[in-house]
Write a protein that holds these residues in place. Structure first.
Motif, PDB file in Angstrom:
ATOM      1  N   TYR A  33      34.875   0.828  65.290  1.00 36.84           N
ATOM      2  CA  TYR A  33      35.771   1.663  66.094  1.00 36.84           C
ATOM      3  C   TYR A  33      37.131   0.998  66.164  1.00 36.84           C
ATOM      4  O   TYR A  33      37.240  -0.208  66.428  1.00 36.84           O
ATOM      5  N   ARG A  34      38.167   1.756  65.913  1.00 36.84           N
ATOM      6  CA  ARG A  34      39.524   1.223  65.815  1.00 36.84           C
ATOM      7  C   ARG A  34      40.194   1.205  67.187  1.00 36.84           C
ATOM      8  O   ARG A  34      40.201   2.218  67.891  1.00 36.84           O
ATOM      9  N   VAL A  35      40.753   0.047  67.533  1.00 35.41           N
ATOM     10  CA  VAL A  35      41.532  -0.048  68.763  1.00 35.41           C
ATOM     11  C   VAL A  35      42.688   0.947  68.711  1.00 35.41           C
ATOM     12  O   VAL A  35      43.375   1.072  67.700  1.00 35.41           O
ATOM     13  N   ASN A  36      42.874   1.675  69.805  1.00 34.37           N
ATOM     14  CA  ASN A  36      43.976   2.638  69.982  1.00 34.37           C
ATOM     15  C   ASN A  36      43.824   3.924  69.187  1.00 34.37           C
ATOM     16  O   ASN A  36      44.735   4.758  69.198  1.00 34.37           O
ATOM     17  N   ILE A 402      26.559  -1.536  66.219  1.00 35.76           N
ATOM     18  CA  ILE A 402      25.600  -0.562  65.724  1.00 35.76           C
ATOM     19  C   ILE A 402      26.233   0.833  65.701  1.00 35.76           C
ATOM     20  O   ILE A 402      27.314   1.055  66.252  1.00 35.76           O
ATOM     21  N   PHE A 403      25.530   1.771  65.070  1.00 37.90           N
ATOM     22  CA  PHE A 403      26.012   3.150  64.973  1.00 37.90           C
ATOM     23  C   PHE A 403      25.480   3.973  66.142  1.00 37.90           C
ATOM     24  O   PHE A 403      24.396   3.729  66.657  1.00 37.90           O
ATOM     25  N   SER A 404      26.269   4.977  66.508  1.00 38.30           N
ATOM     26  CA  SER A 404      25.860   5.911  67.552  1.00 38.30           C
ATOM     27  C   SER A 404      25.241   7.149  66.913  1.00 38.30           C
ATOM     28  O   SER A 404      25.597   7.541  65.798  1.00 38.30           O
ATOM     29  N   SER A 405      24.323   7.771  67.637  1.00 40.62           N
ATOM     30  CA  SER A 405      23.701   9.012  67.156  1.00 40.62           C
ATOM     31  C   SER A 405      24.547  10.237  67.496  1.00 40.62           C
ATOM     32  O   SER A 405      24.233  11.349  67.065  1.00 40.62           O
ATOM     33  N   ILE A 406      25.611  10.069  68.262  1.00 43.88           N
ATOM     34  CA  ILE A 406      26.479  11.189  68.623  1.00 43.88           C
ATOM     35  C   ILE A 406      27.282  11.591  67.380  1.00 43.88           C
ATOM     36  O   ILE A 406      27.966  10.754  66.781  1.00 43.88           O
ATOM     37  N   PRO A 407      27.207  12.854  66.957  1.00 46.16           N
ATOM     38  CA  PRO A 407      27.792  13.263  65.665  1.00 46.16           C
ATOM     39  C   PRO A 407      29.263  12.905  65.492  1.00 46.16           C
ATOM     40  O   PRO A 407      29.689  12.545  64.386  1.00 46.16           O
ATOM     41  N   VAL A 408      30.058  13.015  66.554  1.00 41.22           N
ATOM     42  CA  VAL A 408      31.489  12.783  66.409  1.00 41.22           C
ATOM     43  C   VAL A 408      31.789  11.342  65.985  1.00 41.22           C
ATOM     44  O   VAL A 408      32.846  11.059  65.412  1.00 41.22           O
ATOM     45  N   THR A 418      28.348  -0.387  74.203  1.00 45.34           N
ATOM     46  CA  THR A 418      29.115   0.866  74.192  1.00 45.34           C
ATOM     47  C   THR A 418      28.235   2.038  73.800  1.00 45.34           C
ATOM     48  O   THR A 418      28.265   3.097  74.438  1.00 45.34           O
ATOM     49  N   VAL A 419      27.464   1.855  72.732  1.00 42.95           N
ATOM     50  CA  VAL A 419      26.613   2.934  72.238  1.00 42.95           C
ATOM     51  C   VAL A 419      25.594   3.347  73.298  1.00 42.95           C
ATOM     52  O   VAL A 419      25.418   4.541  73.586  1.00 42.95           O
TER      53      VAL A 419
END
Length: 539
Positions: A33-36, A402-408, A418-419
């Motif tokens: 995930y990119r800051v800003n 890790i990756f999130s399961s939320i599609p976006v 966070t996830v």
């Protein structure tokens, strides 16, 4: 001619491979995930949903920055990965605009290909995400490319002059400082052209087109508080023009800029001795004006757009192109000869190896894992890998994200905290039961949650696009939010507490939340280092 030589045809093929090939690399990767990136997301999402700037949300910038990301949201859907795809196009546009500028300035094919390679490596290859400090320069380069094409004449000169004015204004309507400097550079080029040709039609035409485009973009938004939101140095905005800041940055630092300027002065000494001949040499003067103009712009831009610190590195390829063109002429070296071309290309790859070595490093780390620093006899070993002791107990290495399961958030990895925190937020009964009607105030950089939760966003000329106090919102908006919190208007408030950042999300709102709401959760923000916390509040 030598069969192994860079000519016009194979130069075009090489340039296209470099520009397009390296721009496509991000499509085959995953990203932290990119800051800003929240700002890019929010503006693109609102535009793609049909919201109108200044009427439905306020921003101190023009909306030029969000046009391409919003288009990609409409085409590919509102996902973070759509922003990566948008940046691929932006990088390709920037690469071909730079190539066009170099072609108009008459660079030999070999030096032009090398300059394109340097431009891509030094400015676009590592830019995976759209960001306004990058997009403003890309629009400027497109404007410059059209301007130089127009000044060459031909039946399309007025159309290309209009395109130059359009993209130069779009640069200004992306970010005022870079776009304003782009306009000044275009006017300097047109001023010289007019004096040289003793003809003012192109200068007047450009100014007229620029004003026309400006009116088209601005006038519809004047009734919606455009003058309050758009930062042209008026209160409550800060103009960022301070002589001391410029002196500190340029005289204390800016080593590359000063080094390039020194080399250009030294190389131009023979020409400066006969300045009348230099003035009459239109191609050489244009090249000099563009190069020095870009260096001056970079010196100013690094002060007015101070974060991140490498915003202004677009100047390297321009300086390289000018310096190598002069050196090749002085040394009588033809870089179209494949031997010289290949050698120079390898040196450029070595010079900017940091932009691509991180990909190689991932492979080397797996093939050659670091040795355990243990010596027989129990001696303590201190090396370059462990001489510093990390006392930050909150930091989470990206290797653990890790990756999130939320599609976006597809293909985007974040800290586990966070996830899991987002999952808990999505499972809150009030969010599930109220659906689109739930009232959420999202004061965090996880703006894609707007789409994931699906609630109806607040709109209005007093709603800021982002919430950095004194930058993206001001005391008037702060008072409005505090009043709503006191009245318990929101069902859920997501607030990011970043204590080391000056009111990145207003501290006063958090104080008000502590008085009138109840904190039910907290988790790490998707930052590196993880020095911010996202808190969840309910009435």
């Amino acid at each position: 001619m030598n069969r192994l030589a860079i000519n016009r045809r194979n130069a075009a093929v090489l340039e296209s491979i470099i520009i397009i090939g390296l721009a496509l690399v991000p499509l085959f990767s995953t990203f932290p995930y990119r800051v800003n990136i929240f700002l890019t997301w929010e503006g693109a999402f609102r535009l793609s949903e049909g919201q109108m700037p200044y009427r439905d949300f306020g921003t101190p910038l023009g909306f030029g920055f969000w046009l391409i990301p919003a288009l990609f949201f409409k085409i590919f859907g509102p996902y973070l990965i759509s922003l990566i795809k948008a940046q691929v196009l932006i990088n390709i546009m920037g690469g071909f605009a730079f190539r066009s500028i170099m072609k108009s300035l008459g660079l030999p094919a070999g030096i032009r290909v090398l300059s394109v390679l340097l431009f891509v490596l030094s400015y676009s290859f590592f830019n995976f995400w759209p960001w306004y400090n990058h997009t403003v320069i890309i629009y400027e380069l497109i404007g410059l490319a059209f301007l130089l094409c127009s000044l060459k004449g031909g039946k399309w000169r007025w159309l290309t002059l209009f395109a130059a004015a359009f993209f130069t204004f779009l640069s200004f309507f992306t970010k005022q400082d870079g776009g304003g400097l782009a306009l000044l550079l275009c006017l300097a080029i047109l001023g010289y052209h007019s004096l040289h040709e003793r003809r003012w039609t192109e200068l007047l035409g450009f100014v007229g087109f620029y004003i026309l485009v400006g009116c088209i973009f601005i006038l519809p938004f004047v009734p919606h508080g455009f003058g309050y939101w758009f930062n042209h140095g008026q209160p409550p905005h800060n103009s960022r023009l301070a002589v001391k800041d410029f002196a500190d940055e340029i005289l204390n630092f800016s080593q590359w800029l000063k080094f390039y300027f020194l080399l250009i002065v030294l190389l131009m000494i023979p020409s400066l001795r006969n300045w009348r001949a230099l003035w009459a040499d239109k191609q050489q003067m244009m090249f000099l004006l563009v190069t020095v103009g870009i260096l001056v712009e970079a010196a100013i831009f690094q002060v007015t757009s101070y974060t991140p610190p490498d915003n202004n590195i677009f100047f390297h390829s321009f300086a390289f192109a000018f310096i190598f063109t002069q050196l090749a002429w002085i040394l009588q070296i033809k870089l179209e000869d494949f031997r010289y071309f290949a050698g120079a290309g390898l040196l450029i790859l070595l010079w900017w190896s940091g932009t691509f070595y991180k990909y190689i490093d991932k492979i080397l780390t797996r093939m050659l894992p670091p040795a355990q620093e243990v010596v027989a006899g129990g001696e303590n070993v201190v090396s370059r890998n462990n001489f510093m002791i990390n006392t930050d107990t909150t930091d989470v290495s990206t290797s653990e994200w890790i990756f999130s399961s939320i599609p976006v958030f597809k293909k985007i990895y974040m800290p586990p905290s966070t996830v899991h925190g987002m999952d808990r937020l999505m499972d809150m009964p009030v969010i599930k039961s109220k659906g689109r009607e739930v009232k959420v105030l999202n004061l965090s950089e996880l703006t894609p949650l707007d789409q994931a939760i699906g609630y109806k966003q607040e709109t209005g000329h007093q709603i800021p696009l982002w919430h950095h106090l004194g930058v993206g919102m001001f005391n008037r908006q702060l008072a409005d939010y505090n009043e709503k919190i006191r009245n318990k208007y929101y069902d859920v408030v997501v607030f990011e507490y970043a204590p080391t950042l000056n009111n990145f999300f207003p501290f006063a709102i958090r104080d008000e939340l502590k008085r009138h709401y109840r904190q039910v959760d907290s988790f790490l923000a998707p930052r590196r280092p993880t020095n911010a916390t996202i808190e969840v509040y309910v009435p």
